[in-house]
Structures are given as structure tokens and as C-alpha cells.
Motif scaffolding. Structure first.
Motif, PDB file in Angstrom:
ATOM      1  N   UNK A  90      28.894  33.046  26.480  1.00 47.97           N
ATOM      2  CA  UNK A  90      30.112  33.390  27.215  1.00 47.97           C
ATOM      3  C   UNK A  90      29.819  34.476  28.251  1.00 47.97           C
ATOM      4  N   UNK A  91      30.479  34.379  29.411  1.00 47.97           N
ATOM      5  CA  UNK A  91      30.352  35.395  30.445  1.00 47.97           C
ATOM      6  C   UNK A  91      31.541  35.286  31.389  1.00 47.97           C
ATOM      7  N   UNK A  92      31.615  36.206  32.342  1.00 48.11           N
ATOM      8  CA  UNK A  92      32.710  36.211  33.306  1.00 48.11           C
ATOM      9  C   UNK A  92      32.145  36.267  34.719  1.00 48.11           C
ATOM     10  N   UNK A  93      32.951  35.842  35.692  1.00 48.92           N
ATOM     11  CA  UNK A  93      32.525  35.904  37.084  1.00 48.92           C
ATOM     12  C   UNK A  93      32.337  37.347  37.538  1.00 48.92           C
ATOM     13  N   UNK A  94      33.260  38.213  37.134  1.00 53.00           N
ATOM     14  CA  UNK A  94      33.128  39.632  37.464  1.00 53.00           C
ATOM     15  C   UNK A  94      32.007  40.218  36.609  1.00 53.00           C
ATOM     16  N   UNK A  95      31.013  40.787  37.269  1.00 46.37           N
ATOM     17  CA  UNK A  95      29.877  41.333  36.545  1.00 46.37           C
ATOM     18  C   UNK A  95      28.822  40.303  36.197  1.00 46.37           C
ATOM     19  N   UNK A  96      28.916  39.112  36.789  1.00 45.68           N
ATOM     20  CA  UNK A  96      27.986  38.028  36.475  1.00 45.68           C
ATOM     21  C   UNK A  96      26.567  38.374  36.921  1.00 45.68           C
ATOM     22  N   UNK A  97      25.606  38.090  36.073  1.00 47.45           N
ATOM     23  CA  UNK A  97      24.189  38.174  36.443  1.00 47.45           C
ATOM     24  C   UNK A  97      23.863  36.883  37.184  1.00 47.45           C
ATOM     25  N   UNK A  98      23.838  36.926  38.496  1.00 52.43           N
ATOM     26  CA  UNK A  98      23.719  35.724  39.311  1.00 52.43           C
ATOM     27  C   UNK A  98      22.391  35.011  39.079  1.00 52.43           C
TER      28      UNK A  98
END
Length: 252
Positions: A90-98
Motif C-alpha cells: 500500500x502507498x499514496x500518491x502524496x509522498x510516493x517514491x517515484x
């Protein structure tokens, strides 16, 4: 008639085990593969002895070739391919490790695409043989990809999962068109997979049936999509979501 041979790429918790068991019960020769040795060990304890297990790299062409070769050691060809892609964390767009996101999505789509390519190459090599076998006229092979419902209905805090699963679904649809002339069918199952209900209790308020799909239900759906009974079906997504996608709001 030769025994049908099915390769399952990825065990995905209990889903892969259920699929392997169901196809074995139907009389298929089954090889189940996973990159995680602990999942292989768990499957060895829970699956019938006649289900072959393969531990190895399932994201590269070489690793997948080795997997198919293991299935073909005792059988002339692989007839069915079932793919259970690993779900990203799980992860979010804000703060994403691109960079991590790019690798996650790229590896997921690449692994499925390479697997479909190698399977199609093996079927193409046997086209003359298939032409002489009447029972195979309607389909030379089938590919079924098991996805989470997030491939179609996205959820917050699952950005990489949503993108990677949707991208795999797009690859399934494109492959269905490419491989139909070769009598290879490609379909997907989009399901609320069993772990979702235990990990995320809020799902129950958004699913009319009140639960996730059972592993055995996903296995039965995969068996149908792999069988001659569905020989006209390709490029489709069979949804096992307990009515969630037709629900507006929450279950009262």
C-alpha cells in the motif's frame, strides 16, 4: 486424449493453492510456481503430492523459460496458463517514491507480458499438431489472469496497486486481440481477494454480499475460463465482487 497441462504463476496466498487444487481435481497436470520459497514450502504442505512446485524467478524471460521447461519435462506442452500477479504494498500518491513506483509497475506488467509471450510461442510451435487433434480445434490454449477488484474500482492509499493492476488488465485485453487468431484465449478475473476482508474490515460495508470471494470460488471461475465450455469467451473480465461495482454508497 492427452492430459491437460496447467501452469500457475504466483500462488498469491490461498488463491494460488485453491486454483492448483481445483485444476488437479479436474484431472489437469499442474505446476504451481512462485518466487517466494516460503510460499512454496506452505503449498507443499497443503497441496496434493502430484501438484508439481517450482521456485524461481518469474519476472525474467530466462526464469519463465525454466518454469515452462519444468512443466514440460513430463508432458509435451503447456495447455493452460493462470497468472496471479503479486500485489504491491500500500502507498499514496502524496509522498510516493517515484523510482520504486516505476519499478513496481514496470516489473508487474513485464512479468505478465513475458509470460503470455512465451506461452504463445509454445502454442505456435505446436500448431500443426493441434490441427490434427479435433478436440483442440476450438482453443489451442488459454490464459487467465487473477486480479484484485482494485484493477477496476480504485481505493485510497493503494496507488501502486491500482495502477499496476489496471495496467495488467489493459495488457490482458490487448493480448486477447493479438492471440485470438492463434486460438489462444486471454481473460481476467477481478475479485475481492480473500485477504481483503480480513485486512480491511470496511470492505464489508461496501459489498452487498458482505464478504470477499473465497479462494475456491476464484478457482472455479478460473477453471471455467480455462475450459472448452468458454471457448467463445476472450478479452473479458469476470467480476467476483459480491455486487460491489453496482452499489452506490454503502450497505445500510
Amino acid at each position: 486424449m492427452a492430459q491437460t497441462v496447467t501452469v500457475i504463476l504466483g500462488l498469491g496466498g490461498e488463491v494460488g493453492d485453491a486454483i492448483a487444487r481445483r485444476f488437479h481435481e479436474e484431472g489437469h497436470a499442474v505446476l504451481a510456481a512462485d518466487t517466494d520459497q516460503s510460499r512454496i514450502d506452505k503449498a507443499r504442505d497443503s497441496l496434493p503430492d502430484k501438484v508439481a512446485l517450482f521456485h524461481g524467478d518469474l519476472q525474467t524471460r530466462l526464469g519463465l523459460r525454466n518454469c515452462f521447461a519444468a512443466a514440460e519435462e513430463s508432458h509435451p506442452q503447456v495447455d493452460r496458463l493462470v497468472i496471479v500477479p503479486r500485489l504491491p504494498d500500500s502507498d499514496t500518491l502524496v509522498g510516493l517514491d517515484v523510482d520504486k513506483f516505476q519499478a513496481t509497475v514496470g516489473h508487474s506488467v513485464k512479468a505478465v507480458t513475458v509470460a503470455m509471450t512465451l506461452f504463445a510461442e509454445r502454442i505456435a510451435a505446436l500448431e500443426d499438431e493441434y490441427a490434427a487433434r479435433a478436440e483442440r480445434m476450438r482453443q489451442h490454449g488459454s490464459i487467465t489472469v487473477i486480479l484484485s477488484q482494485i484493477a477496476q474500482l480504485h481505493e485510497p492509499a493503494h496507488f501502486s496497486q491500482a495502477v499496476s493492476q489496471a495496467a495488467i488488465l489493459a495488457a490482458v485485453r490487448a493480448a486477447a486481440l493479438e492471440l485470438a487468431p492463434h486460438s489462444i484465449r486471454v481473460n481476467a478475473i477481478s475479485a475481492i481477494r480473500p485477504r481483503a476482508e480480513t485486512a480491511e474490515n470496511w470492505q464489508k460495508s461496501r459489498v452487498p454480499a458482505g464478504r470477499a470471494a473465497l479462494g475456491d470460488e476464484i478457482a472455479d471461475a478460473a477453471l471455467f475460463l480455462s475450459s472448452p465450455a468458454s471457448a467463445i469467451i476472450t478479452g473479458e473480465t469476470l467480476v467476483l465482487d459480491g455486487g460491489r461495482q453496482v452499489l452506490a454508497g454503502k450497505v445500510s
